[in-house]
Every structure is written in structure tokens, then in C-alpha cells.
Design an enzyme around this catalytic site. Structure first.
Site, PDB file in Angstrom:
ATOM      1  N   GLU A   1      55.028  79.565  25.926  1.00  0.00           N
ATOM      2  CA  GLU A   1      55.567  78.146  25.942  1.00  0.00           C
ATOM      3  C   GLU A   1      54.985  77.249  25.224  1.00  0.00           C
ATOM      4  O   GLU A   1      55.769  76.556  24.440  1.00  0.00           O
ATOM      5  CB  GLU A   1      56.484  77.876  27.317  1.00  0.00           C
ATOM      6  CG  GLU A   1      57.330  78.724  27.830  1.00  0.00           C
ATOM      7  CD  GLU A   1      57.588  78.866  29.471  1.00  0.00           C
ATOM      8  OE1 GLU A   1      56.972  77.952  30.103  1.00  0.00           O
ATOM      9  OE2 GLU A   1      58.174  79.915  29.845  1.00  0.00           O
TER      10      GLU A   1
ATOM     11  N   ASP B   1      53.891  70.259  31.041  1.00  0.00           N
ATOM     12  CA  ASP B   1      55.546  70.931  31.415  1.00  0.00           C
ATOM     13  C   ASP B   1      56.001  70.751  32.477  1.00  0.00           C
ATOM     14  O   ASP B   1      55.379  71.526  33.545  1.00  0.00           O
ATOM     15  CB  ASP B   1      55.583  72.298  30.723  1.00  0.00           C
ATOM     16  CG  ASP B   1      56.926  73.065  30.750  1.00  0.00           C
ATOM     17  OD1 ASP B   1      57.978  72.319  31.335  1.00  0.00           O
ATOM     18  OD2 ASP B   1      56.942  73.909  30.675  1.00  0.00           O
TER      19      ASP B   1
HETATM   20  P1  ADP Z   1      62.749  74.963  33.804  1.00  0.00           P
HETATM   21  O1  ADP Z   1      61.480  74.740  32.739  1.00  0.00           O
HETATM   22  O2  ADP Z   1      62.143  75.118  35.249  1.00  0.00           O
HETATM   23  O3  ADP Z   1      63.735  75.827  33.426  1.00  0.00           O
HETATM   24  P2  ADP Z   1      63.934  72.311  32.872  1.00  0.00           P
HETATM   25  O4  ADP Z   1      63.013  72.062  32.163  1.00  0.00           O
HETATM   26  O5  ADP Z   1      65.226  72.819  32.543  1.00  0.00           O
HETATM   27  O6  ADP Z   1      63.384  73.359  33.983  1.00  0.00           O
HETATM   28  O7  ADP Z   1      64.045  71.203  33.796  1.00  0.00           O
HETATM   29  C1  ADP Z   1      64.855  70.814  34.755  1.00  0.00           C
HETATM   30  C2  ADP Z   1      64.443  69.537  35.544  1.00  0.00           C
HETATM   31  O8  ADP Z   1      64.831  68.585  34.759  1.00  0.00           O
HETATM   32  C3  ADP Z   1      65.367  69.352  36.705  1.00  0.00           C
HETATM   33  O9  ADP Z   1      64.965  68.807  37.986  1.00  0.00           O
HETATM   34  C4  ADP Z   1      66.300  68.171  36.459  1.00  0.00           C
HETATM   35  O10 ADP Z   1      66.855  67.214  37.342  1.00  0.00           O
HETATM   36  C5  ADP Z   1      65.358  67.477  35.527  1.00  0.00           C
HETATM   37  N1  ADP Z   1      66.054  66.629  34.520  1.00  0.00           N
HETATM   38  C6  ADP Z   1      67.018  67.072  33.570  1.00  0.00           C
HETATM   39  N2  ADP Z   1      67.473  65.729  33.000  1.00  0.00           N
HETATM   40  C7  ADP Z   1      66.742  64.782  33.496  1.00  0.00           C
HETATM   41  C8  ADP Z   1      66.807  63.297  33.248  1.00  0.00           C
HETATM   42  N3  ADP Z   1      67.745  62.755  32.269  1.00  0.00           N
HETATM   43  N4  ADP Z   1      66.047  62.662  33.969  1.00  0.00           N
HETATM   44  C9  ADP Z   1      65.247  63.042  34.819  1.00  0.00           C
HETATM   45  N5  ADP Z   1      65.191  64.312  35.188  1.00  0.00           N
HETATM   46  C10 ADP Z   1      65.861  65.238  34.320  1.00  0.00           C
HETATM   47 MG    MG Z   2      60.825  75.070  30.933  1.00  0.00          MG
END
Ligand code: ADP
Ligand code: MG
Length: 636
Positions: A183, A205
């Protein structure tokens, strides 16, 4: 002419895609008009929640809809399945979270894969991940003219078993994996760093439930993972909980919230968090009569989040120490993961590393974009040699030697693909076999590393201890998967194994899943086969029990024990609900009862002859099976 045009239109050819298979969310991207972009649904949403919900009759729901089903069906809905990939049933990580029902393993091999009981079936993490991949692939197929191979990203710290499980999930989803990509490397590729400069980068990340930090060094187009670290229980979900507890629940006036109220509070908290990324203040209307809306400012949010965000500093400082770097020696910091949108997080990263982080690309999308760019390169012509050299081994690979000590043959951070050999000798006189134990990890003792495979090189001619010379070769392909061969040099006896990590799913199991996946969704063939096998077996068991009771006199000595053992084996096979096991046990029981059934038939015929004419007897012999069934029916 126009026909030719159609055929050679490069846009009409199947397109390579990149997939970020995330813990919380997953995405698919591809390169169009020379630029990577994420593929979106009709509402313009690229993120697919990594949630799979199972219903009756083979019904499966994936994504946002599944996430909505989670509160009503917590036991049948699998979220964060990535945490279970390549993990055994007794892995401590496996039991840590989750409202899922774990299926108890029935054998040792079985315990290497965790399984969940959901709705009307039992599924492994590989199958759950395959559901997510299928949905992403379907989105790509809809947008493009077919999918021609995929690059899937995995965390840099994923071990061999976790990588293999990811590849198996892709296979199960009918995707051809061009390769797996780390990643953080994908994020760096999305920024095109490999073209611009050599240097050392930190990839920070912060996702929904996990935090990963990776220190990457870039040398002439090759990324080396210098150090990885993180916290597998830290992410945006913790922000939501903190906001809910300190602000939303008090505003709702509840002190001991039930699960529904908790969920509502978390939902409100997440919405407030997202809104405060854009705005200085939000107003949340509360579903409670007469209560004023809850007003939350960015400064207040900052106060709530800061202590949680600071916990990421521990892992970052440790990773820098492991890489023997100070923060000021970094060329840049890349932000990845939805939670790095939060201004509190960005401010903290700036302070910690003393540089302005790279964040022009959407932190949700950056990993998928890099994967798409890599897929395009791999599928295209030329330049493949360069891009094949992108990654390094995340963990050392070695052989257990005398006293349980590990001899590392390929140390971590070796650029892959790679090959290395080491020579060993026998330690006992006249030793004719040599057992090889392949392990992965950084620890000195084999017992502390992860066991990948054991195999034995046989047929070495008896020689005094220390005379035989055993050459062991490790080669790792571009996906980070290992092949091992061993050769006794003086005799040339050789053996090769492909080290499939011993996490429990062998090729047959995958093949089996593939078969049952083919008719997935429409008509669950596997479930039907199982049901049929079950009904048949239950009949056989009933008839056999009755026969044992009524015709005990016809049994030879010891025969009853044999039959009863075969019956017990069939009952056990029924318990583990495995159609092919049941089938085998059924055949065994049939063999065990064959002679007895013959004698019973003879007896039945003799009884029939006793009172009947010859013509009727002939008919009885023809219908011998009929007699058997008839007798059984009569006695029940
Ligand atoms: P993963 O890598 O675990 O699949 P993501 O990278 O998709 O996760 O991140 C998901 C997280 O990002 C969630 O906790 C979500 O609430 C947070 N998130 C998404 N958009 C925002 C934002 N605009 N501000 C703050 N947090 C956010
Ligand atoms: Mg991720």
C-alpha cells in the site's frame, strides 16, 4: 475497415485495474486517457464499505447496503474481514473483536483458517474478501470493456499467508492477479515519486480502524521498505467513539446507552467529524423532543481528537528509529487514509515530521490510484523490467537449523524477485533424510517465527555426519511468494516445493470454493449437494441401525464393530457439514456393510422361497434391493 478499427481500438481491449482492498473501505481504479482515476457508482461514490452481509438462500449483500444491515444482523454481517486474512482460528488477533460466530475447527488443518457461521453457511475470510472483489470487478466491467488483470494492494507488513490469502480471494472472484503491491508503495507511485527523485519518504496511513506508518527509500525507481509500524487498533472509529462519549451522549441525556442509542450517537459523531473537516462549526439536530441542537466547533473537536492522534507518534518515532533516521532527514511525507482529511491529523503530522505533507491526491483514493498506475505498466509493453523491481521482502525467510535456530537465507528488505542459497550438512552418521523447516520472521528461534512449510529431502546415501552437502535455494517471485528447492550436492538428489504458506487453504480447497462460487447467488449448488448428501446418509444410517438390531444373528465376529465405526465416522462427517467428507464416509459404510447386506438378502430370499412358487422367487431375486427396502419399511 471499420471492423478492423473496432478490433484494434485499444479502448475496446480489456483494461487492467487496481484495487485497494481496505479494512474499512475498498476502491477500484484504472488508467483512462493516461491518468489513473477511481471508478464510481451512479451517485459518484468511489468508496465501497468493506462489509458483507449474508442472508438466507445464498443471498449476499456487499457495501453500503451491507453496512446498513449490520446493526440488525450483527452475526451475519462481516466487517473488517481484512483483519482475519491468513489468520488461524486460534490466532489472538482473530478473537479480539467482532460480533461474529466463530465456527469451531474440526481438525488441525482446519484450525489454520478462521471461519464464521453466517446465515445458512460457513465462510472463510478469503470467501468474504472475494465477495468484495467481485463487486469492485463488476463495477469495472460495467465501465470498461472487460477487465484484463488486477493489481491488489496489501499492507507492507502482510506476511506470506496474508498475501497468499489475498491472491486466493482474487482467484475466487475470477480475477487474474498481475501482482500484489504494498500500500505505501502504491501511494508513492500515485504521486509519481519514482520518476522524480531519490529520497526517503514516510507514508502515514490512518484509516477507520488501523494506523500504519512506513518508511520507504527510493533508489533509482526501486522502493525499499526501511521500516514499518503502526497500531492495529487505532483509527477514525476511535475519533467517533470519543466524540460520541464526550459530546453526543451527554447532549442526548443518556448515561447508560443501549446498543441502538450508541449506534445513533456514533453516527452523529461521525457526521459531525466529517463536517468539521470543511467547516469551522456544525450544528447537529438531536432526535430528542425539545432539545436544542448540539453545536460543535473545530477547536472543540481538536481538543477531543488530539490525544488520540498523538498516539500515532509512538509508532512513527519507532519506525524512524528502526530506519535509523531523524524526522528532518525525510524527503517527504505522504498522507493516506480517510482520517488524514481531518485538520487535527494534518497539523500533528506537520509538527511531528517538520514538513508539509503531500496531500494533493485524495487520501482515500491514493492507494487505488497507485495500484491502477502499476497495473497499467504491468499490462503494457516495455518497461516491465523496471517496474518489476519495485518492492522488497517485508520479512526475512530462513531455515531452522540445529537447536531450533534460524538461518536467514533471504533477509528482509531484499529487493524482489530474488534468489539466494545456503549449504547445510547432516549432523548424524548415516542420516538418509533431511527435514527442512521454512520459517518467516525476524526472531532468532524458529519457534518465535511463523512456520511456512516443512518438507523432507530423502534418499541421501548413508554417509558419516557432516559429509553430505545440502544446498537449499530460496527464490521469491514478484508477488513476494516463496519457492524452495533442496539438493544434495554429491548425489544430485533434488526436491522442489512451492511454499504455499500453511494457513490451511490448499489448491483443492480453493478449487472447491471456485466451483461453488460459480453458481453463487442464483442457486447455491454446494448447499444443495450437502442437503442431498445429508438426507441420503440419514436414511442409510436408519436402515443400518435397524438391520443391526433385527439381523444381529447374521453378523460375523468383529463385523458389528467395523460397521459401528463406519457409522460413527459418517455421523462425524455429517457434523462438519462437508459434502465430500459425507460422501466418502458413506462409501466406507457401504463397504463395511456389503457382506452383511448380502447375507441379509440371502436370508430374505430363503424366507421368500419358503412360502412361494418359483416364478415369484425369480421376481424376488430381481428385486432384491426392493426386498431390502421392503424389509426395512416393514420393521420401522
Ligand atoms: P481503511 O483504510 O481502513 O479502509 P479509510 O482509509 O477508508 O479506511 O478511512 C476510513 C475513515 O476515514 C473513517 O473513520 C472515516 O470516518 C474517516 N473519514 C472519511 N472522511 C473523513 C473526513 N472528511 N474527515 C475526517 N475523517 C474522515
Ligand atoms: Mg486504507
Amino acid at each position: 475497415m471499420s471492423v478492423l478499427f473496432d478490433i484494434f481500438d485499444p479502448k475496446a481491449a480489456p483494461r487492467p485495474i487496481g484495487i485497494d482492498l481496505g479494512t474499512t473501505n475498498s476502491l477500484v481504479a484504472c488508467v483512462r486517457d493516461g491518468r489513473p482515476e477511481c471508478l464510481r457508482d451512479c451517485d459518484g461514490v468511489a468508496l465501497v464499505p468493506s462489509v458483507v452481509s449474508y442472508g438466507a438462500r445464498g443471498h449476499v449483500v456487499v457495501g453500503a447496503e451491507a453496512a446498513r444491515l449490520q446493526s440488525a444482523h450483527p452475526e451475519d454481517t462481516v466487517a473488517s474481514v481484512k483483519r482475519f486474512m491468513g489468520r488461524g482460528a486460534d490466532d489472538p488477533e482473530t478473537r479480539r473483536l467482532s460480533s461474529l460466530r466463530f465456527e469451531p475447527p474440526t481438525s488441525e488443518a482446519d484450525s489454520r483458517v478462521v471461519r464464521f457461521r453466517v446465515a445458512d453457511r460457513v465462510v472463510s475470510p478469503v470467501e468474504v474478501s472475494a465477495e468484495i472483489l467481485r463487486v469492485l470487478a463488476a463495477r469495472a466491467r460495467e465501465e470498461l470493456n472487460g477487465v484484463g488483470g488486477v493489481v491488489i494492494t496489501v499492507p507492507a507488513y502482510f506476511d506470506d499467508a496474508q498475501r497468499q490469502a489475498t491472491k486466493d480471494a482474487a482467484k475466487l472472484a475470477g480475477l487474474e492477479v498481475l501482482r500484489l503491491l504494498n500500500e505505501p508503495t502504491a501511494a508513492a507511485l500515485a504521486y509519481g515519486l519514482e520518476k522524480k527523485q531519490n529520497g526517503t519518504f514516510a507514508v502515514y496511513d490512518l484509516g477507520g480502524g488501523t494506523f500504519d506508518v512506513t518508511i520507504l527509500r527510493l533508489d533509482d525507481g526501486v522502493f525499499h521498505v526501511r521500516a514499518t509500524g503502526g497500531d492495529s487498533a487505532l483509527g477514525g472509529d476511535d475519533f467517533d467513539r470519543a466524540i460520541a462519549e464526550s459530546r453526543v451522549l451527554p447532549a442526548l441525556g443518556v448515561t447508560a446507552p443501549g446498543p441502538d442509542v450508541r449506534r445513533l450517537a456514533l453516527d452523529l459523531a461521525r457526521r459531525a467529524k466529517h463536517a468539521l473537516t470543511e467547516h469551522a462549526e456544525v450544528e447537529l439536530s438531536l432526535p430528542r423532543e425539545g432539545s436544542a441542537p448540539l453545536v460543535l466547533t473545530r477547536a472543540e473537536l481538536d481538543g477531543i481528537l488530539r490525544p488520540i492522534v498523538e498516539r500515532t507518534g509512538v509508532a512513527c518515532r519507532r519506525a524512524l528509529r528502526d530506519a535509523e533516521l531523524s524526522p528532518t532527514e525525510l524527503t517527504g511525507v505522504i498522507l493516506v487514509g480517510g482520517s488524514t482529511r481531518s485538520p487535527t491529523v494534518r497539523a500533528y503530522v506537520r509538527e511531528l515530521f517538520g514538513v508539509e505533507p503531500l496531500c494533493e491526491l485524495d487520501p482515500d483514493e491514493v492507494v487505488a490510484l497507485g495500484a491502477a498506475a502499476q497495473a497499467e505498466l504491468l499490462a503494457g509493453e516495455g518497461g516491465v523490467d523496471d517496474v518489476l523491481l519495485l518492492d522488497v521482502l517485508p520479512l526475512s525467510l530462513g531455515i531452522e537449523t540445529m537447536g531450533g535456530v534460524v538461518d536467514k537465507i533471504l533477509p528482509r528488505n531484499t529487493t524482489i524477485p530474488a534468489e539466494a542459497r545456503s549449504t547445510f550438512t547432516t549432523y548424524a552418521d548415516r542420516q538418509t533424510g533431511f527435514e527442512l523447516h521454512v520459517v518467516q520472521g525476524e526472531r532468532e528461534l524458529a519457534a518465535d517465527c511463523r512456520s511456512l512449510a516443512r518438507f523432507t529431502l530423502r534418499g541421501i546415501p548413508p554417509m558419516p555426519a557432516g559429509m553430505a552437502r545440502l544446498e537449499v535455494t530460496f527464490s521469491v517471485d514478484a508477488d513476494g511468494l516463496l519457492h524452495v528447492s533442496a539438493r544434495e550436492v554429491t548425489t544430485g538428489i533434488e526436491q522442489r516445493v512451492e511454499v504455499k504458506p500453511t494457513y490451511g487453504l490448499d489448491d483443492d480447497a480453493i478449487e472447491q470454493m471456485l466451483l461453488s462460487a460459480l453458481d453463487h447467488g442464483e442457486d447455491d449448488l454446494a448447499a444443495r449437494r450437502l442437503a442431498e448428501a445429508r438426507i441420503e446418509s440419514e436414511q442409510v444410517l436408519t436402515v443400518t441401525r435397524q438391520a443391526l438390531a433385527t439381523d444381529a444373528a447374521l453378523l460375523e465376529p468383529g463385523e458389528r464393530d467395523q460397521i459401528e465405526a463406519a457409522m460413527a465416522a459418517l455421523v462425524a462427517a455429517l457434523d462438519c457439514a462437508n459434502a465430500s467428507l459425507i460422501h466418502l464416509a458413506n462409501e466406507d459404510l457401504e463397504r463395511a456393510t456389503h457382506a452383511f447386506a448380502g447375507r441379509r438378502m440371502d436370508a430374505a430370499i430363503a424366507r421368500a422361497i419358503g412360502g412361494k412358487q418359483l416364478g415369484e422367487v425369480e421376481r424376488s431375486v430381481e428385486g432384491a434391493k426392493g426386498i431390502e427396502a421392503h424389509l426395512a419399511a416393514e420393521r420401522s
